[in-house]
Design an enzyme around this catalytic site. Structure first.
Site, PDB file in Angstrom:
ATOM      1  N   HIS A 121      55.310  25.204  24.695  1.00 16.59           N
ATOM      2  CA  HIS A 121      57.538  25.453  24.485  1.00 16.59           C
ATOM      3  C   HIS A 121      57.077  25.432  23.168  1.00 16.59           C
ATOM      4  O   HIS A 121      58.283  24.587  22.974  1.00 16.59           O
ATOM      5  CB  HIS A 121      57.912  24.580  25.190  1.00 16.59           C
ATOM      6  CG  HIS A 121      58.033  24.226  26.700  1.00 16.59           C
ATOM      7  ND1 HIS A 121      57.615  23.111  27.657  1.00 16.59           N
ATOM      8  CD2 HIS A 121      57.281  25.583  26.981  1.00 16.59           C
ATOM      9  CE1 HIS A 121      57.563  23.815  28.514  1.00 16.59           C
ATOM     10  NE2 HIS A 121      57.370  25.293  28.739  1.00 16.59           N
ATOM     11  N   CYS A 129      64.631  33.783  12.393  1.00 12.15           N
ATOM     12  CA  CYS A 129      65.625  34.282  12.258  1.00 12.15           C
ATOM     13  C   CYS A 129      66.107  35.032  13.663  1.00 12.15           C
ATOM     14  O   CYS A 129      64.635  35.941  13.589  1.00 12.15           O
ATOM     15  CB  CYS A 129      66.073  35.356  11.308  1.00 12.15           C
ATOM     16  SG  CYS A 129      67.753  36.639  11.000  1.00 12.15           S
ATOM     17  N   CYS A 132      66.918  39.615  12.158  1.00 13.34           N
ATOM     18  CA  CYS A 132      66.221  40.589  11.902  1.00 13.34           C
ATOM     19  C   CYS A 132      64.483  39.758  11.881  1.00 13.34           C
ATOM     20  O   CYS A 132      64.206  40.325  11.600  1.00 13.34           O
ATOM     21  CB  CYS A 132      66.304  40.236  10.090  1.00 13.34           C
ATOM     22  SG  CYS A 132      66.004  38.781   8.842  1.00 13.34           S
ATOM     23  N   CYS A 153      69.557  33.034   7.637  1.00 15.81           N
ATOM     24  CA  CYS A 153      69.283  33.421   6.773  1.00 15.81           C
ATOM     25  C   CYS A 153      69.189  33.927   6.081  1.00 15.81           C
ATOM     26  O   CYS A 153      71.396  34.466   6.028  1.00 15.81           O
ATOM     27  CB  CYS A 153      68.439  34.844   7.991  1.00 15.81           C
ATOM     28  SG  CYS A 153      66.897  36.141   7.531  1.00 15.81           S
ATOM     29  N   CYS A 155      70.393  37.088   5.897  1.00 18.90           N
ATOM     30  CA  CYS A 155      70.748  38.199   6.411  1.00 18.90           C
ATOM     31  C   CYS A 155      72.073  37.701   7.666  1.00 18.90           C
ATOM     32  O   CYS A 155      72.779  38.841   7.941  1.00 18.90           O
ATOM     33  CB  CYS A 155      69.929  38.888   7.783  1.00 18.90           C
ATOM     34  SG  CYS A 155      69.844  38.183   9.121  1.00 18.90           S
TER      35      CYS A 155
HETATM   36  P1  OAD Z   1      60.423  15.398  32.797  1.00 16.46           P
HETATM   37  O1  OAD Z   1      61.232  14.809  32.195  1.00 16.46           O
HETATM   38  O2  OAD Z   1      60.877  16.589  34.015  1.00 16.46           O
HETATM   39  O3  OAD Z   1      58.885  14.346  33.306  1.00 16.46           O
HETATM   40  C1  OAD Z   1      58.509  13.213  32.519  1.00 16.46           C
HETATM   41  C2  OAD Z   1      58.147  12.639  33.353  1.00 16.46           C
HETATM   42  O4  OAD Z   1      56.869  11.832  32.807  1.00 16.46           O
HETATM   43  C3  OAD Z   1      58.536  12.290  34.542  1.00 16.46           C
HETATM   44  O5  OAD Z   1      58.346  12.719  36.173  1.00 16.46           O
HETATM   45  C4  OAD Z   1      58.559  10.264  34.068  1.00 16.46           C
HETATM   46  O6  OAD Z   1      58.403   9.788  35.279  1.00 16.46           O
HETATM   47  C5  OAD Z   1      56.992  10.660  33.746  1.00 16.46           C
HETATM   48  N1  OAD Z   1      57.069   9.367  32.370  1.00 16.46           N
HETATM   49  C6  OAD Z   1      58.325   9.103  31.750  1.00 16.46           C
HETATM   50  N2  OAD Z   1      57.866   7.976  30.412  1.00 16.46           N
HETATM   51  C7  OAD Z   1      56.549   7.614  31.278  1.00 16.46           C
HETATM   52  C8  OAD Z   1      55.340   6.702  31.128  1.00 16.46           C
HETATM   53  N3  OAD Z   1      55.505   5.786  30.297  1.00 16.46           N
HETATM   54  N4  OAD Z   1      54.368   7.050  31.273  1.00 16.46           N
HETATM   55  C9  OAD Z   1      54.633   7.165  33.072  1.00 16.46           C
HETATM   56  N5  OAD Z   1      54.817   8.622  33.152  1.00 16.46           N
HETATM   57  C10 OAD Z   1      55.560   8.547  32.326  1.00 16.46           C
HETATM   58  O7  OAD Z   1      59.428  16.297  30.594  1.00 16.46           O
HETATM   59  P2  OAD Z   1      58.747  17.217  31.315  1.00 16.46           P
HETATM   60  O8  OAD Z   1      57.829  17.431  32.212  1.00 16.46           O
HETATM   61  O9  OAD Z   1      57.507  17.282  29.929  1.00 16.46           O
HETATM   62  O10 OAD Z   1      61.082  22.791  27.981  1.00 16.46           O
HETATM   63  O11 OAD Z   1      59.500  18.631  31.456  1.00 16.46           O
HETATM   64  C11 OAD Z   1      59.564  20.142  30.986  1.00 16.46           C
HETATM   65  C12 OAD Z   1      60.564  20.718  30.082  1.00 16.46           C
HETATM   66  O12 OAD Z   1      61.217  20.750  30.910  1.00 16.46           O
HETATM   67  C13 OAD Z   1      60.182  20.252  28.673  1.00 16.46           C
HETATM   68  O13 OAD Z   1      58.977  20.676  28.423  1.00 16.46           O
HETATM   69  C14 OAD Z   1      60.818  20.677  28.325  1.00 16.46           C
HETATM   70  C15 OAD Z   1      62.122  20.519  29.048  1.00 16.46           C
HETATM   71  O14 OAD Z   1      63.458  21.715  29.975  1.00 16.46           O
HETATM   72  C16 OAD Z   1      61.659  22.602  27.240  1.00 16.46           C
HETATM   73  O15 OAD Z   1      61.681  22.150  26.325  1.00 16.46           O
HETATM   74  C17 OAD Z   1      62.163  24.087  26.413  1.00 16.46           C
END
Ligand code: OAD
Length: 248
Positions: A121, A129, A132, A153, A155
């Site tokens: 990600h 930008c 441009c 930017c 631009c």
């Molecule tokens: P989530 O917030 O969806 O999931 C994080 C998971 O980590 C949860 O299920 C928690 O239970 C677990 N968790 C939190 N702290 C923990 C700990 N200390 N030990 C073990 N588990 C723990 O996050 P992601 O799956 O990373 O996208 O989310 C995926 C994407 O959604 C991100 O990359 C982001 C978001 O929208 C973008 O920014 C494009």
């Protein structure tokens, strides 16, 4: 508690690691979907039509302020890698890692010393930008974000960090990986709700081919596709594995 995981990790030579926000919560960075996560916090932010809009490209083009205010917080935070980030760097030193595929934009894997990292990600490190397409790096725009201004930017277009927003494609390196996955004898899924595609789908597809371990506080919809599932804190897991002194 993690005996079986330790045995698997010790004998694996090509571990594909998939990490999400849960690996960084112990360093003070909020995850997204937990009860006290970022999206819950943002649901109280009246500027946003819905929490995920902060990472929605269409919304960003209309109103980049909420994203840059979050970016400012993240850049000011100076978060440090957790023991779990350090564990992965140690395993890499021991030649056991084929790749750390991370959804995180916090750059903490590199800070811990991991080199084989693919940020599917993106991250703050580079930017473009929107109009441009001129390329920038973090130092070119960081101060403006810290000063509460929108980086523009020459631009006139908005400089957007190369973070994958909803409505955008993942970096081409991710699709290269999907087409040509590394040799893998263990998949380690750490701290992700596995809600966001296509990254989670790739990790799960790989996990179904070889032994797999998932460590995540909350249950995920795909737990039954994984060989060993632990609903535990990743810091406890990392400390347990590191305590074995498996890196010799
Ligand atoms: P989530 O917030 O969806 O999931 C994080 C998971 O980590 C949860 O299920 C928690 O239970 C677990 N968790 C939190 N702290 C923990 C700990 N200390 N030990 C073990 N588990 C723990 O996050 P992601 O799956 O990373 O996208 O989310 C995926 C994407 O959604 C991100 O990359 C982001 C978001 O929208 C973008 O920014 C494009």
């Amino acid at each position: 508690m993690f005996d079986k995981a330790l045995t698997l990790i010790k004998k694996s030579k090509n571990i594909l690691v998939f990490t999400g926000a849960g690996i960084s919560t112990s360093s003070g960075i909020l995850d997204f979907r937990s009860e006290n996560g970022l999206y819950s916090l943002l649901s109280k932010n009246t500027d946003l039509p819905y929490p995920e809009a902060i990472f929605d490209i269409k919304y960003f083009k209309k109103n980049p302020k909420p994203f840059f205010s979050l970016a400012k917080n993240m850049l000011e935070q100076h978060a440090k890698p957790t023991n779990c980030h350090k564990l992965l760097a140690e395993l890499e030193k021991n030649n056991q890692i084929s790749l750390v595929l991370t959804q995180n934009i916090d750059m903490l894997h590199q800070a811990a010393g991991s080199k084989k990292v693919l940020e599917c990600h993106g991250s703050f490190m580079s930017a473009h930008c929107l109009d441009c397409h001129s390329a920038y790096n973090l130092n070119d725009y960081k101060q403006r974000v810290l000063d509460d201004s929108i980086p523009y930017c020459n631009c006139g277009g908005i400089i957007k960090p190369d973070i994958t927003f909803f409505g955008e494609s993942l970096p081409s390196a991710f699709y290269d990986l999907v087409n040509n996955p590394p040799e893998t004898d263990l998949v380690l899924i750490l701290g992700s709700s596995l809600n966001v595609q296509p990254a989670a789908g790739f990790a799960l597809e790989m996990a179904m081919k070889v032994p797999s371990i998932l460590v995540n506080l909350a249950a995920t919809p795909y737990d039954n596709a994984i060989s060993l599932v632990y609903h535990e804190d990743l810091e406890v897991f990392a400390e347990y594995i590191l305590r074995d002194n498996l890196i010799t």
